[in-house]
Structure formats: C-alpha cells, structure tokens
Design an enzyme around this catalytic site. Structure first.
Site, short mmCIF file in Angstrom:
data_model
loop_
_atom_site.label_atom_id
_atom_site.label_comp_id
_atom_site.label_asym_id
_atom_site.label_seq_id
_atom_site.Cartn_x
_atom_site.Cartn_y
_atom_site.Cartn_z
N SER A 43 0.82 -1.21 0.00
CA SER A 43 0.00 0.00 0.00
C SER A 43 0.85 1.26 0.00
O SER A 43 0.34 2.36 -0.23
CB SER A 43 -0.94 0.01 1.21
OG SER A 43 -0.26 -0.32 2.40
N LYS A 111 4.15 -11.47 3.51
CA LYS A 111 2.71 -11.62 3.28
C LYS A 111 2.47 -11.82 1.79
O LYS A 111 3.04 -11.11 0.96
CB LYS A 111 1.92 -10.41 3.77
CG LYS A 111 0.40 -10.56 3.56
CD LYS A 111 -0.38 -9.42 4.17
CE LYS A 111 -0.36 -8.17 3.32
NZ LYS A 111 -1.04 -8.35 2.00
N GLU A 180 -9.66 -9.46 4.28
CA GLU A 180 -9.95 -8.07 3.93
C GLU A 180 -11.30 -7.92 3.24
O GLU A 180 -11.60 -8.63 2.27
CB GLU A 180 -8.86 -7.50 3.02
CG GLU A 180 -9.11 -6.04 2.65
CD GLU A 180 -7.93 -5.36 1.97
OE1 GLU A 180 -8.06 -4.18 1.59
OE2 GLU A 180 -6.87 -6.01 1.80
#
Length: 270
Positions: A43, A111, A180
C-alpha cells in the site's frame, strides 16, 4: 521481540494488533506504542509513492522500505508485503524475492495475496524458513480483475472458496491470515474453523486481530475506506504547523535570535 509463535499463541486468547509502516520514524513510533505486528504493505504505492494502485510497486521499492522499518523496530514482528508479480509466477524467483526481505532487509515474515496458486508456494517458503502471512478476501493486486475494490465473499460460492483457501493455507503452514473486506459473518466462520489466527480489515470484530493502514488510523489520509477509523488528526496538525511556519518566515519572526549563532572569530572579515 514478538515472534511468529507469539502471534499464533494469541489466537482466541488475546487480540492481535497490526498497523502498516513505511519508514523509520513511523516504525519507531508504532513500535514504541506496543504494536504486535508492523506490516510494510505494498500500500506504500498509494500512501508514499503517489500511485493510484499497488501494481507499480517493485521488489526494490519494498526492499528499501522494509529495510528502513526493520532498522527502526525493536519489538514488533515485521512483515514484508510481496508486491505484484514478485511471487506465484516462477517458484525460484518467488523464493528469491521473499528470501531477500528476510536475509537482506531484516523482515521476520512475508505476506502473500493468496489464491489457489499460492498454496504450494506457501508450503515451500515455510519449509525453507520463511514464515508466511496469507491474505484472502479483497486482494488489491487484483484491482483490474475486480474492476475496483468491491467486498468479496458475498455469495455462497465465493464464501465457500475463501473458507476452502483459508483451510488450505493453514495446512500449508501459514502462521496467520489477513481477511480483507468480507462479510463479518464469513470472517467469524473462517476464524472459528481455523487454529491459525485471523487478522481482519473491514471484516468485522470476530477476527483474532485487526490491521489498518497507519495513514488512515492517525488521520493523515485525505480519504479513508468506510471500514477504517481515524484515531487522530495528523493531517490537520501538519497543515497547521506548515501554515504557522510559512507565516513565521514571511513575517520575519523565524529564525529568531535563539535559532542563530554568531562567531566572534569572524569579526575580522568585515
């Protein structure tokens, strides 16, 4: 220092806290506050590099930011997000890219935005000593496939697929699972089914932990998703401070005498 075992031991017992950080000063603050996990998320493409999506983020981009965060972190578990096309295409390249984050940049785990293609890779990475945090539900690297960032798992078939993939990644050795932007009742079901801890973002309160983008949490973003909450107003504080600085320079009140130094040894040059 928080370890992978510490995180897994919290499942169903104590809430797991996770925030993103992309630079050393932020990591230092977040770490000192007592966070369990710092995620160096891709992000950063949106928050730090000015991109509209995470897709342009490179392995070199991630390595630079992971290293900065790792060097500033003493206690939290540092997780490196693997960027678009850095994994899942070629196994050898996937292992090399993930291993770089631990071996060269000091991360504790990686991740992966997951799907059927990451089950075997997860198992291989874990066998090699690279802990894996899996990520299901809304996976932002699929933005072009989704046509945006819609909630996932909203019908029976999609929900069943998420649950099946969660089980498969647990069996492959993932030490935790990010969920998410999925329905809260689906997240609750996944959490109940797994021994592996779940960490939610827009997935309701029944997960074993929660994660937010730090810019959203501290109120630095101009816009935040509906499932985020601002716990501060850093943007307002910065705007006020910058405005005060401009006013002080323009008025001549900064720098004042206490911000300057004269050297007596230079008197003879005049």
């Amino acid at each position: 220092m928080t370890t992978v075992r510490d995180v897994t031991a919290k499942a169903g017992d104590e809430p797991i806290t996770m925030l993103t950080a992309y630079d050393a000063p932020t990591a230092d603050i977040v770490d000192d506050a007592g966070i369990d996990i710092i995620l160096v998320g891709d992000s950063l493409g949106n928050t730090s590099l000015g991109h509209d999506t995470t897709l342009p983020v490179t392995v070199d981009d991630m390595a630079r930011h992971v290293g900065a965060v790792s060097r500033a972190t003493d206690d939290a578990l540092v997780v490196a997000d693997m960027p678009f096309l850095s994994f899942g295409v070629d196994e050898a390249a996937s292992i090399e890219n993930a291993g770089r984050m631990l071996k060269e940049e000091g991360a504790d785990a990686v991740k992966l935005e997951c799907g059927p293609h990451t089950v075997d890779l997860t198992e291989k990475l874990v066998q090699l000593g690279i802990p894996v945090m899996a990520h299901l539900g809304l996976t932002p690297q699929h933005v072009n496939q989704y046509g945006g960032y819609p909630r996932q798992g909203t019908d029976q078939a999609a929900a069943a697929q998420i649950l099946d993939l969660a089980r498969e990644h647990e069996a492959a050795g993932a030490f935790s699972l990010v969920l998410e932007h999925i329905p809260s009742n689906l997240a609750a079901e996944v959490t109940a089914e797994l021994e592996t801890p779940t960490i939610g973002i827009g997935a309701g309160p029944e997960c074993d932990g929660q994660v937010l983008v730090v810019d959203d949490a501290v109120g630095l973003s101009e816009w935040s998703p509906s499932f985020a909450k601002q716990f501060g107003s850093v943007r307002e504080e910065m705007e006020s401070a910058v405005g005060d600085y401009i006013d002080a320079v323009e008025s001549g009140s900064f720098p004042a005498d206490e911000h300057s130094h004269e050297s007596a040894d230079l008197d003879e040059i005049y």
